[in-house]
Design a protein around this motif. Sequence first.
Motif, PDB file in Angstrom:
ATOM      1  N   ALA A   1      -6.701  -1.095   3.070  1.00  0.00           N
ATOM      2  CA  ALA A   1      -6.652   0.306   3.556  1.00  0.00           C
ATOM      3  C   ALA A   1      -8.071   0.344   4.060  1.00  0.00           C
ATOM      4  O   ALA A   1      -9.064  -0.108   3.926  1.00  0.00           O
ATOM      5  CB  ALA A   1      -6.507   1.035   2.322  1.00  0.00           C
TER       6      ALA A   1
ATOM      7  N   MET B   1       0.965  -1.231  -0.069  1.00  0.00           N
ATOM      8  CA  MET B   1      -0.159  -0.054  -0.128  1.00  0.00           C
ATOM      9  C   MET B   1       0.973   1.185  -0.033  1.00  0.00           C
ATOM     10  O   MET B   1       0.531   2.255  -0.609  1.00  0.00           O
ATOM     11  CB  MET B   1      -0.733  -0.021   1.366  1.00  0.00           C
ATOM     12  CG  MET B   1      -1.986  -0.979   1.142  1.00  0.00           C
ATOM     13  SD  MET B   1      -2.961  -0.920  -0.487  1.00  0.00           S
ATOM     14  CE  MET B   1      -3.993   0.436  -0.168  1.00  0.00           C
TER      15      MET B   1
ATOM     16  N   ASN C   1       0.630   3.831  -3.259  1.00  0.00           N
ATOM     17  CA  ASN C   1       0.362   5.379  -2.618  1.00  0.00           C
ATOM     18  C   ASN C   1       1.456   6.377  -3.365  1.00  0.00           C
ATOM     19  O   ASN C   1       1.237   7.084  -3.865  1.00  0.00           O
ATOM     20  CB  ASN C   1       0.325   5.550  -1.233  1.00  0.00           C
ATOM     21  CG  ASN C   1      -0.158   6.837  -0.824  1.00  0.00           C
ATOM     22  OD1 ASN C   1      -1.336   7.416  -1.449  1.00  0.00           O
ATOM     23  ND2 ASN C   1       0.367   7.720   0.123  1.00  0.00           N
TER      24      ASN C   1
END
Length: 182
Positions: free
Chosen positions: A46, A17, A21
């Motif tokens: 998330a 993640m 991102n």
Amino acid sequence: ACLRNGISLNKNPQRAMELLNTLATDEKNSSAQAMLGACFLTGDGAARNIPRGISFLKQAVDAGDGLAAWKMAICQRNGIGVAKDPRMVEVLFNKASDDFFPQGVEDFWKPTALQFSEAVGIFKSMSSSGNKNALLWLGICHENGLGVNRDLNAALQFFQEAQLKGLASGQKAIDRIKLASK
């Protein structure tokens, strides 16, 4: 995707993640934006944040990402984070088709939350009004067993109908099916 799913690497969803991102926000990578948008929509890896998911998907759609167009079409169809808009559903599925999604997409790239069986119903409805891209998508679903049982004869029939309506990629799909049948 490999980190997130533990493919050839130790599974590390948190690190995945973080990388997504960075790629999505700093690098403006449309594939990362699409994957991150899907994660926020479903809460997979998330905290669920539908507006943020839609924002990432819109960025990726604008960049031409097929996965993002597919996911946005599902959102538009169901009114998830956006208003229901049947016309936009068709536009987005057509964009996904132009990017040949999900053709050539490895299984680990396919989002787990997609409901191909629901999409097959949408494509049947769209094809009944003569939509050539919907015919192509029905062929793709039958060719790959996405939302229906795998049936190369049905796939070939849908690809032929799409080609007869003037869709050039229909002929490519016909050739692919005929080659696979040999």
